[in-house]
Design a protein around this motif. Structure first.
Motif, mmCIF file in Angstrom:
data_model
loop_
_atom_site.group_PDB
_atom_site.id
_atom_site.type_symbol
_atom_site.label_atom_id
_atom_site.label_comp_id
_atom_site.label_asym_id
_atom_site.label_seq_id
_atom_site.Cartn_x
_atom_site.Cartn_y
_atom_site.Cartn_z
ATOM 1 N N ARG A 1 0.829 -1.206 0.000
ATOM 2 C CA ARG A 1 0.000 0.000 0.000
ATOM 3 C C ARG A 1 0.865 1.258 0.000
ATOM 4 O O ARG A 1 0.539 2.252 -0.662
ATOM 5 C CB ARG A 1 -0.941 -0.017 1.195
ATOM 6 N N MET A 2 1.950 1.229 0.758
ATOM 7 C CA MET A 2 2.872 2.373 0.733
ATOM 8 C C MET A 2 3.368 2.638 -0.680
ATOM 9 O O MET A 2 3.376 3.784 -1.148
ATOM 10 C CB MET A 2 4.084 2.094 1.628
ATOM 11 N N ALA A 3 3.814 1.577 -1.353
ATOM 12 C CA ALA A 3 4.381 1.744 -2.690
ATOM 13 C C ALA A 3 3.354 2.287 -3.676
ATOM 14 O O ALA A 3 3.622 3.234 -4.429
ATOM 15 C CB ALA A 3 4.929 0.396 -3.177
ATOM 16 N N GLN B 1 3.287 6.203 -5.260
ATOM 17 C CA GLN B 1 3.261 6.496 -6.693
ATOM 18 C C GLN B 1 2.141 7.475 -7.012
ATOM 19 O O GLN B 1 2.321 8.409 -7.810
ATOM 20 C CB GLN B 1 3.099 5.206 -7.501
ATOM 21 N N ARG B 2 0.968 7.300 -6.382
ATOM 22 C CA ARG B 2 -0.155 8.205 -6.665
ATOM 23 C C ARG B 2 0.128 9.621 -6.184
ATOM 24 O O ARG B 2 -0.087 10.585 -6.920
ATOM 25 C CB ARG B 2 -1.427 7.669 -6.003
ATOM 26 N N ILE B 3 0.595 9.775 -4.942
ATOM 27 C CA ILE B 3 0.754 11.123 -4.403
ATOM 28 C C ILE B 3 1.973 11.841 -4.969
ATOM 29 O O ILE B 3 2.106 13.059 -4.804
ATOM 30 C CB ILE B 3 0.812 11.119 -2.859
ATOM 31 N N THR B 4 2.854 11.105 -5.659
ATOM 32 C CA THR B 4 3.992 11.758 -6.318
ATOM 33 C C THR B 4 3.752 11.930 -7.809
ATOM 34 O O THR B 4 4.685 12.178 -8.575
ATOM 35 C CB THR B 4 5.294 10.973 -6.086
ATOM 36 N N GLY B 5 2.474 11.771 -8.218
ATOM 37 C CA GLY B 5 2.126 12.089 -9.595
ATOM 38 C C GLY B 5 2.240 10.967 -10.595
ATOM 39 O O GLY B 5 2.308 11.214 -11.794
ATOM 40 N N GLN C 1 -0.679 6.042 -12.742
ATOM 41 C CA GLN C 1 -0.777 4.915 -13.673
ATOM 42 C C GLN C 1 0.049 3.723 -13.220
ATOM 43 O O GLN C 1 -0.097 2.616 -13.747
ATOM 44 C CB GLN C 1 -0.314 5.364 -15.073
ATOM 45 N N ARG C 2 0.896 3.931 -12.232
ATOM 46 C CA ARG C 2 1.734 2.827 -11.738
ATOM 47 C C ARG C 2 0.927 1.990 -10.740
ATOM 48 O O ARG C 2 0.902 2.261 -9.551
ATOM 49 C CB ARG C 2 3.004 3.382 -11.082
ATOM 50 N N LYS C 3 0.304 0.954 -11.249
ATOM 51 C CA LYS C 3 -0.569 0.111 -10.433
ATOM 52 C C LYS C 3 -0.125 -1.347 -10.382
ATOM 53 O O LYS C 3 -0.754 -2.162 -9.707
ATOM 54 C CB LYS C 3 -1.999 0.167 -10.983
ATOM 55 N N ARG C 4 0.937 -1.675 -11.086
ATOM 56 C CA ARG C 4 1.333 -3.077 -11.195
ATOM 57 C C ARG C 4 2.535 -3.370 -10.293
ATOM 58 O O ARG C 4 3.443 -2.548 -10.155
ATOM 59 C CB ARG C 4 1.677 -3.434 -12.638
ATOM 60 N N ILE D 1 4.746 0.154 -13.743
ATOM 61 C CA ILE D 1 5.208 -0.659 -12.612
ATOM 62 C C ILE D 1 5.398 0.225 -11.378
ATOM 63 O O ILE D 1 6.131 1.222 -11.413
ATOM 64 C CB ILE D 1 6.525 -1.379 -12.943
ATOM 65 N N ALA D 2 4.731 -0.154 -10.302
ATOM 66 C CA ALA D 2 4.874 0.582 -9.041
ATOM 67 C C ALA D 2 6.043 0.083 -8.222
ATOM 68 O O ALA D 2 6.769 0.874 -7.600
ATOM 69 C CB ALA D 2 3.585 0.470 -8.222
ATOM 70 N N ALA D 3 6.262 -1.240 -8.198
ATOM 71 C CA ALA D 3 7.287 -1.795 -7.324
ATOM 72 C C ALA D 3 7.642 -3.212 -7.757
ATOM 73 O O ALA D 3 6.870 -3.890 -8.456
ATOM 74 C CB ALA D 3 6.816 -1.807 -5.870
ATOM 75 N N ILE D 4 8.794 -3.648 -7.321
ATOM 76 C CA ILE D 4 9.231 -5.046 -7.431
ATOM 77 C C ILE D 4 9.378 -5.582 -6.016
ATOM 78 O O ILE D 4 9.903 -4.902 -5.133
ATOM 79 C CB ILE D 4 10.582 -5.162 -8.166
ATOM 80 N N ILE D 5 8.934 -6.823 -5.795
ATOM 81 C CA ILE D 5 9.053 -7.430 -4.479
ATOM 82 C C ILE D 5 9.666 -8.831 -4.601
ATOM 83 O O ILE D 5 9.318 -9.592 -5.502
ATOM 84 C CB ILE D 5 7.685 -7.509 -3.762
ATOM 85 N N PHE D 6 10.594 -9.149 -3.708
ATOM 86 C CA PHE D 6 11.108 -10.513 -3.600
ATOM 87 C C PHE D 6 11.893 -10.654 -2.300
ATOM 88 O O PHE D 6 12.193 -9.676 -1.614
ATOM 89 C CB PHE D 6 11.974 -10.899 -4.807
ATOM 90 N N GLU D 7 12.196 -11.909 -1.951
ATOM 91 C CA GLU D 7 13.049 -12.197 -0.805
ATOM 92 C C GLU D 7 14.505 -12.152 -1.271
ATOM 93 O O GLU D 7 14.874 -12.876 -2.197
ATOM 94 C CB GLU D 7 12.758 -13.589 -0.245
ATOM 95 N N PRO D 8 15.362 -11.363 -0.661
ATOM 96 C CA PRO D 8 16.741 -11.266 -1.133
ATOM 97 C C PRO D 8 17.558 -12.521 -0.837
ATOM 98 O O PRO D 8 17.357 -13.189 0.184
ATOM 99 C CB PRO D 8 17.287 -10.066 -0.351
ATOM 100 N N LEU D 9 18.423 -12.858 -1.748
ATOM 101 C CA LEU D 9 19.375 -13.976 -1.695
ATOM 102 C C LEU D 9 18.738 -15.351 -1.873
ATOM 103 O O LEU D 9 19.259 -16.190 -2.602
ATOM 104 C CB LEU D 9 20.188 -13.982 -0.394
ATOM 105 N N VAL D 10 17.606 -15.605 -1.200
ATOM 106 C CA VAL D 10 17.071 -16.962 -1.220
ATOM 107 C C VAL D 10 15.557 -16.930 -1.039
ATOM 108 O O VAL D 10 15.040 -16.165 -0.231
ATOM 109 C CB VAL D 10 17.727 -17.820 -0.119
ATOM 110 N N ALA D 11 14.853 -17.746 -1.818
ATOM 111 C CA ALA D 11 13.410 -17.899 -1.677
ATOM 112 C C ALA D 11 13.155 -19.003 -0.657
ATOM 113 O O ALA D 11 13.454 -20.171 -0.916
ATOM 114 C CB ALA D 11 12.774 -18.243 -3.020
ATOM 115 N N GLY D 12 12.610 -18.644 0.495
ATOM 116 C CA GLY D 12 12.510 -19.571 1.606
ATOM 117 C C GLY D 12 11.471 -20.651 1.429
ATOM 118 O O GLY D 12 11.779 -21.844 1.349
ATOM 119 N N ALA D 13 10.183 -20.271 1.363
ATOM 120 C CA ALA D 13 9.105 -21.255 1.306
ATOM 121 C C ALA D 13 9.119 -22.055 0.010
ATOM 122 O O ALA D 13 8.527 -23.140 -0.058
ATOM 123 C CB ALA D 13 7.752 -20.561 1.474
#
Length: 397
Positions: free
Chosen positions: A134-136, A140-144, A147-150, A203-215
């Motif tokens: 939600r922050m990301a 994006q919306r409040i900084t103009g 369209q960055r919704k993905r 694109i609003a943001a990229i998300i991942f676990e750094p170094l290793v995907a745990g689950a």
């Protein structure tokens, strides 16, 4: 007051099956009376003890959350002292010393040198993922950039079980019942595919676990993936969200995994080991470039209107402070490095076994992947081995 610790073990099993519904549980197997229902009644150090008196090595650290051991006197004393003052108060419009002190310590001693200087508290890891997303999107919306919704995620990713967190989870067996969880998500196989994105301005943001995907099964990401995604985000105006719920607090060899590739995320999500597995707490840590635009919004609805009743629970914050004390007093990171080296020396002994496909390790996160080509259902094969291993462990004490 009866807390229920006065029953024979067989009564626990019967009442559990009568009243409870466990998470991530295949119910037909659980409700089978031959399935061992182990009721934990005590913990000490790295061991748990069940109602039958069996001593169990807590090999996955209670789902990767326990750092310093069960019933550690330092953390227990901190929790007791805080509860003696007050157990909880709202963080909506109020503050309290443990919430301030843990934030100060985490920033001044660990994260401030990377430019991360603001902490938003939540309850569980999934709650914090939701807050970060939600922050990301709102930033994006409040900084103009409305369209960055993905959001970009990766196929091996897992980020929690609330709807928004599931939206950015790439592992199909966690979210296959519905493909639409509310966020617009673009799932990639690898960071190399970033160069092929047709509309990076969406694109609003990229998300991942750094170094290793745990689950996903302790799958190390390719080297330099953090640098690759950081550079892409900087070039195209997206935010980088690193989910360190699993990797944070020493599991990969440094306090936080992102340190190993010398980059800084825009949003760092923490949970699990933040209190050494004692009291639920999570957090999103960010920097001034993300925080400051929210200080200038004129409309209340443009504020980050999200939060949870137990966010910044003072008892949990007290436990988190005590955990940081133990990191320093016990040289926990140095000890973790030594234990990781032991794993590095030990794991190759499994590689020649016929059922072992491969072993994987990143710091103190490791996996031994089993495979039986004659078995038609590998998931069922894994469950069968897990159950048999549990039975043999009990039989052998």
């Amino acid at each position: 007051m009866n807390l229920g610790y006065d029953q024979p073990s067989e009564d626990y099993s019967a009442q559990d099956r009568k009243y409870l519904w466990h998470p991530f549980t295949h119910l037909p197997a659980w409700l089978d009376e031959d399935h061992p229902v182990r009721t934990i009644v005590r913990g000490e150090g790295s061991f748990l003890f069940d109602a039958d008196g069996a001593k169990l090595h807590d090999a996955n650290a209670s789902i990767w959350s326990n750092v310093h051991g069960h019933a550690h006197p330092t953390i227990t004393a901190a929790i007791s002292e805080q509860i003696g003052r007050f157990a909880h108060s709202s963080f909506l419009g109020f503050s309290h010393p443990p919430g301030i002190e843990f934030a100060r310590r985490l920033i001044d001693d660990y994260l401030g040198k990377f430019g991360l200087n603001r902490i938003f508290y939540a309850e569980s890891g999934a709650n914090a993922i939701e807050a970060g997303l939600r922050m990301a999107l709102q930033w994006q919306r409040i900084t103009g950039q409305p369209q960055r919704k993905r959001i970009i995620n990766f196929r091996q990713s897992y980020h929690g079980d609330t709807l928004g967190a599931l939206a950015v989870t790439g592992l199909a067996h966690f979210n296959h019942h519905s493909p639409d969880w509310g966020y617009e998500v673009l799932t990639l196989e690898s960071a190399d595919q970033l160069a092929q994105i047709d509309h990076p301005e969406e694109i609003a943001a990229i998300i991942f676990e750094p170094l290793v995907a745990g689950a996903a099964g302790i799958y190390p990401w390719p080297a330099d993936m953090m640098r690759q995604t950081r550079d892409w985000c900087d070039q195209h105006g997206a935010l980088l969200i690193l989910d360190e719920i699993f990797t944070g607090f020493g599991r990969t060899g440094t306090m936080f995994a992102f340190e190993q590739e010398h980059i800084t995320p825009d949003l760092l999500v923490l949970g699990k080991a933040i209190t050494s597995g004692t009291v639920p707490l999570s957090a999103v840590v960010t920097h001034s470039d993300v925080f400051d635009p929210f200080t200038k919004v004129e409309k209340v609805e443009d504020s980050l209107l999200t939060g949870h009743t137990y966010a910044a629970n003072p008892t949990a914050c007290a436990a988190a402070i005590a955990s940081l004390d133990l990191f320093e007093q016990n040289h926990t990171l140095e000890n973790a490095a030594a234990r990781a080296q032991q794993l590095t020396e030990f794991l190759p002994k499994f590689k020649d076994l016929p059922q072992v496909r491969e072993t994987r390790q990143v710091g103190l996160a490791c996996a031994i992947e089993l495979h039986d080509p004659k078995h038609p259902d590998q998931a069922a094969y894994g469950a069968k081995i897990g159950l048999e291993a549990t039975r043999r462990a009990y039989a052998n004490g």
